[in-house]
Motif scaffolding. Structure first.
Motif, PDB file in Angstrom:
ATOM      1  N   MET A  25      24.065  50.981  38.277  1.00 16.70           N
ATOM      2  CA  MET A  25      23.670  50.355  39.176  1.00 16.70           C
ATOM      3  C   MET A  25      24.458  49.235  39.687  1.00 16.70           C
ATOM      4  SD  MET A  25      20.761  49.165  40.683  1.00 16.70           S
ATOM      5  CE  MET A  25      19.262  49.147  40.123  1.00 16.70           C
ATOM      6  N   ARG A  26      24.913  49.166  41.159  1.00 18.53           N
ATOM      7  CA  ARG A  26      25.659  48.194  41.761  1.00 18.53           C
ATOM      8  C   ARG A  26      25.148  46.912  41.770  1.00 18.53           C
ATOM      9  NH1 ARG A  26      28.958  50.070  46.836  1.00 18.53           N
ATOM     10  NH2 ARG A  26      29.067  47.723  46.785  1.00 18.53           N
ATOM     11  N   LEU A  27      25.836  46.017  41.420  1.00 22.37           N
ATOM     12  CA  LEU A  27      25.592  44.747  41.527  1.00 22.37           C
ATOM     13  C   LEU A  27      24.673  44.293  42.691  1.00 22.37           C
ATOM     14  CD1 LEU A  27      25.222  42.207  39.818  1.00 22.37           C
ATOM     15  CD2 LEU A  27      27.590  41.474  40.542  1.00 22.37           C
ATOM     16  N   GLU A  28      25.367  44.531  43.936  1.00 23.03           N
ATOM     17  CA  GLU A  28      24.641  44.122  45.180  1.00 23.03           C
ATOM     18  C   GLU A  28      23.313  44.798  45.253  1.00 23.03           C
ATOM     19  OE1 GLU A  28      28.150  45.536  48.044  1.00 23.03           O
ATOM     20  OE2 GLU A  28      27.583  43.290  48.749  1.00 23.03           O
ATOM     21  N   THR A  29      23.013  46.185  44.992  1.00 27.36           N
ATOM     22  CA  THR A  29      21.741  46.750  45.087  1.00 27.36           C
ATOM     23  C   THR A  29      20.864  45.878  44.130  1.00 27.36           C
ATOM     24  OG1 THR A  29      23.162  48.720  44.916  1.00 27.36           O
ATOM     25  CG2 THR A  29      20.829  49.005  44.864  1.00 27.36           C
ATOM     26  N   LEU A  30      21.180  45.632  42.998  1.00 27.96           N
ATOM     27  CA  LEU A  30      20.151  44.899  42.136  1.00 27.96           C
ATOM     28  C   LEU A  30      19.810  43.610  42.795  1.00 27.96           C
ATOM     29  CD1 LEU A  30      19.267  44.504  38.989  1.00 27.96           C
ATOM     30  CD2 LEU A  30      21.093  42.569  38.922  1.00 27.96           C
ATOM     31  N   ILE A  31      20.981  42.816  43.575  1.00 31.74           N
ATOM     32  CA  ILE A  31      20.693  41.498  44.060  1.00 31.74           C
ATOM     33  C   ILE A  31      19.778  41.662  45.223  1.00 31.74           C
ATOM     34  CG2 ILE A  31      21.637  39.405  44.938  1.00 31.74           C
ATOM     35  CD1 ILE A  31      23.982  39.875  43.315  1.00 31.74           C
ATOM     36  N   SER A  32      20.102  42.612  45.827  1.00 32.92           N
ATOM     37  CA  SER A  32      19.265  42.527  46.998  1.00 32.92           C
ATOM     38  C   SER A  32      17.713  43.266  46.719  1.00 32.92           C
ATOM     39  CB  SER A  32      19.968  43.801  48.310  1.00 32.92           C
ATOM     40  OG  SER A  32      20.093  44.959  47.884  1.00 32.92           O
ATOM     41  N   GLY A  33      17.863  44.142  45.768  1.00 35.87           N
ATOM     42  CA  GLY A  33      16.335  44.513  45.294  1.00 35.87           C
ATOM     43  C   GLY A  33      15.468  43.300  44.905  1.00 35.87           C
ATOM     44  N   ILE A  34      15.991  42.178  44.144  1.00 35.47           N
ATOM     45  CA  ILE A  34      15.430  41.116  43.688  1.00 35.47           C
ATOM     46  C   ILE A  34      15.075  40.213  44.734  1.00 35.47           C
ATOM     47  CG2 ILE A  34      15.462  39.236  42.080  1.00 35.47           C
ATOM     48  CD1 ILE A  34      15.557  41.450  40.578  1.00 35.47           C
ATOM     49  N   ASN A  35      16.061  39.997  45.887  1.00 33.64           N
ATOM     50  CA  ASN A  35      15.787  39.341  47.003  1.00 33.64           C
ATOM     51  C   ASN A  35      14.653  39.567  47.884  1.00 33.64           C
ATOM     52  OD1 ASN A  35      17.906  37.411  46.801  1.00 33.64           O
ATOM     53  ND2 ASN A  35      19.448  38.648  48.106  1.00 33.64           N
ATOM     54  N   GLU A  36      14.395  40.905  48.093  1.00 34.45           N
ATOM     55  CA  GLU A  36      13.617  41.601  48.648  1.00 34.45           C
ATOM     56  C   GLU A  36      12.145  41.144  48.217  1.00 34.45           C
ATOM     57  OE1 GLU A  36      12.793  42.945  51.623  1.00 34.45           O
ATOM     58  OE2 GLU A  36      14.910  42.522  51.989  1.00 34.45           O
ATOM     59  N   GLU A  37      11.981  41.471  46.750  1.00 39.53           N
ATOM     60  CA  GLU A  37      10.766  41.110  45.783  1.00 39.53           C
ATOM     61  C   GLU A  37      10.318  39.614  46.180  1.00 39.53           C
ATOM     62  OE1 GLU A  37       9.819  43.625  43.655  1.00 39.53           O
ATOM     63  OE2 GLU A  37       8.168  42.414  42.975  1.00 39.53           O
ATOM     64  N   MET A  38      11.545  38.868  46.029  1.00 36.79           N
ATOM     65  CA  MET A  38      10.977  37.245  46.142  1.00 36.79           C
ATOM     66  C   MET A  38      10.648  37.137  47.494  1.00 36.79           C
ATOM     67  SD  MET A  38      11.796  36.198  43.137  1.00 36.79           S
ATOM     68  CE  MET A  38      10.288  35.370  43.583  1.00 36.79           C
ATOM     69  N   TYR A  39      11.250  37.590  48.564  1.00 35.10           N
ATOM     70  CA  TYR A  39      10.859  37.641  49.859  1.00 35.10           C
ATOM     71  C   TYR A  39       9.318  37.971  50.204  1.00 35.10           C
ATOM     72  CZ  TYR A  39      10.954  37.706  55.021  1.00 35.10           C
ATOM     73  OH  TYR A  39      10.583  37.528  56.602  1.00 35.10           O
TER      74      TYR A  39
END
Ligand code: ARG
Length: 588
Positions: free
Chosen positions: A399-413
């Motif tokens: 898992m790329r870090l960026e993928t992980l972070i943008s996934g969580i960002n989406e979730e939060m949004y």
């Protein structure tokens, strides 16, 4: 400013003394029976032997001596000899007033500031940042901030991995694809282009391809090894390519780390240590530390007290190549020479424990550091997925870090925009802050050395022991403070009165712990102590909030005191999350 427990202990100690006992028996701790009392002293039991007296009799005398002491609301002696105490509201309020007046919120600076280097991040050039690097960055950043807040001079170094076979692999693959590049023309003596012959996304594709090929194809691997050697010998074209790889990678890494609110003071690299190696090796040989064994150059580092086998430290392989260990030793030389730190703290996966044992022992034995230079390895556990196995993408890839972070960002949004109308732009910004709190708090709230499960659903929840819950609490406080100020009033850091009820006292009791929590987090290099403190504090605040009608209170003095208490709570929470490496939005 003294810690609350020290102040309480001082009172109890002088009471012991006044009653004819040694003061040291008066050392007091937080109660382990919060249903009965807040603080407790067990000294009477310990004094039994010396004074040949029943502990309960001693406890009674001391409790008697403490009656009327303004520090306490209640002191009682309880069988078989406990001294149970509840502190007075005035004592707490006075303590909080001092805390409020202190810009460091009662946390004292170290009296002997040290120079501390924190080696964290540790990404490898040209390999995309993956979740394995997340922990090093998150924990290291927090450790750096905690040490700094404790009053030390702290230098954070990213210690880029830029010198291994990965470079040879990339160069080899580039050569296969673009054999006519000027870098491979060994007769060329002119300047090389400024522009890199690849982009970051190409680079990120080149490395895994090359790595896979080298595993399947021995000849390819030979070529990569040869390219690595050429680079290390300083062949011009190879060096220029390496510089491109580095530039392209570092720009990308900086962007990634800045999204994580992680900032390094130094961007040193493994390659920076290489020039020290020849002299280091010569000296180790000369002074008799290093000797040849089956062609390799090694230093024995066994110690008599070892309970397990500690293999010798290999300085050079039989083909003369330097290793990860060699680089770390040479880096220590560089650091001592340039910065002369009192302490070096290393963050890496705990599976590197033996590596650091070897490096530290060898550095000490061969006197690369001073006798009192503290070398510390902080090994962290694995970040696992919900299945308990190392975190992977859905299809099982890294898992790329960026993928992980943008996934969580989406979730939060999604969560933020779900229930109410918000400006989409603001919601994006807020989502980023909250997502970062979810990721960082989820990690830091565990003891670093333990493995933990990255549970997106749990980490992003606004309830329970999570980053979003802490932020939510801060935002709630901010909103009350804003409403209060909207009425034309100021939060002047005014008087804090003794508490009126249990929940208010409970909140105060949490706040006064701040300086001792920070001291402990520093001494044990343990950010998780700060997490559990702010979780308790947030809970105490929310209990108080639910029981108290703050803004509609008619007694203005009382209301102002609550506002002061809230504002202090907010400062303590915000200082704490800053030490953890994230921050709170204005609204959410
Ligand atoms: N680059 C290494 C890795 O990815 C971590 C470096 C840790 N620091 C050190 N000084 N060895 O595993």
């Amino acid at each position: 400013m003294k810690k609350i427990l020290d102040l309480i202990s001082a009172e109890v100690m002088s009471a012991f003394e006044a009653c004819g006992y040694d003061a040291s028996y008066g050392r007091t701790g937080i109660s382990n029976r919060p249903d009965l009392c807040e603080y407790q002293c067990n000294g009477a039991m310990a004094a039994k032997k010396k004074y040949q007296k029943a502990p309960i009799a001693i406890a009674q005398e001391v409790a008697e001596a403490l009656q009327g002491n303004p520090t306490f609301a209640e002191v009682s002696a309880v069988n078989p000899g406990f001294i149970n105490m509840k502190v007075s509201g005035c004592f707490l309020a006075d303590y909080l007033l001092e805390m409020q007046a202190d810009e460091r919120l009662s946390v004292e600076k170290a009296d002997k500031p040290q120079k501390i280097m924190v080696d964290y991040g540790g990404p490898n050039v040209a390999k995309p940042l993956h979740v394995g690097h997340l922990r090093s960055a998150i924990i290291g950043e927090s450790v750096k901030r905690i040490c700094r807040f404790a009053g030390h001079e702290v230098i954070g170094d990213v210690h880029l991995g830029d010198w291994g076979l990965q470079m040879g692999l990339i160069i080899t693959e580039v050569k296969k694809r673009q054999p006519d590049l000027i870098y491979f023309d060994e007769g060329y003596a002119g300047d090389y282009p400024q522009e890199a012959p690849f982009t970051i996304s190409e680079l990120e594709e080149i490395y895994p391809t090359a790595s896979a090929k080298s595993k399947a194809d021995a000849a390819y691997k030979e070529e990569a090894l040869a390219a690595t050697a050429k680079l290390q010998e300083g062949v011009r074209g190879y060096h220029a390519l390496w510089q491109h790889i580095l530039n392209v990678s570092v720009a990308d890494l900086k962007r990634n780390y800045s999204n994580l609110n992680v900032e390094f003071d130094l961007w040193k690299k493994e390659s920076d240590a290489q020039p020290y190696i020849p002299d280091m090796v010569a000296r180790m040989k000369e002074e008799g530390y290093a000797y040849e064994d089956q062609g390799a150059l090694i230093v024995d580092i066994k110690e008599a007290s070892d309970t397990k086998e500690i293999p010798p430290c290999i300085i050079l392989k039989s083909d003369g190549a330097a290793l990860y260990t060699t680089t770390d030793l040479a880096t220590i030389i560089d650091r001592m020479k340039q910065y002369h730190p009192d302490r070096m703290i290393y963050l890496a996966d705990k599976r590197q424990d033996m590596h650091f044992t070897q490096v530290f022992r060898c550095a000490r034995k061969t006197q690369l550091v001073e006798d009192d230079t503290d070398l510390r390895f902080l090994g962290f556990g694995t970040m696992n997925g919900r299945d308990g196995k190392p975190f992977k993408t859905r299809d099982g890839g890294v898992m790329r870090l960026e993928t992980l972070i943008s996934g969580i960002n989406e979730e939060m949004y999604k969560k933020i925009t779900e229930n109410h109308e918000v400006d989409p732009e603001e919601a994006r910004e807020t989502a980023k802050l909250v997502a970062l709190s979810a990721i960082k708090y989820g990690d830091l709230s565990n003891q670093a050395s333990k493995d933990y499960i990255f549970d997106t659903e749990k980490f992003t929840s606004f309830e329970g022991n999570t980053g979003p819950y802490i932020l939510y609490t801060i935002v709630r406080i901010k909103s009350i403070l804003n409403k209060y100020c909207a009425g034309g009033r100021e939060i002047c850091g005014g008087a804090i009165l003794a508490p009126c009820g249990d929940s208010e006292k409970g909140l105060m009791m949490e706040l006064v712990k701040f300086n001792s929590v920070i001291a402990q987090a520093y001494e044990e290099i343990a950010p998780h102590k700060i997490c559990s403190f702010i979780y308790d504090l947030a809970n105490a605040f929310n209990r108080f909030y639910h029981e108290t009608k703050i803004l509609t209170e008619e007694d203005e003095t009382r209301k102002a005191s609550w506002i002061a208490l809230l504002s202090l709570t907010r400062r303590v929470l915000e200082t704490s999350i800053d030490l953890l490496g994230f921050s709170a939005p204005e609204r959410m």
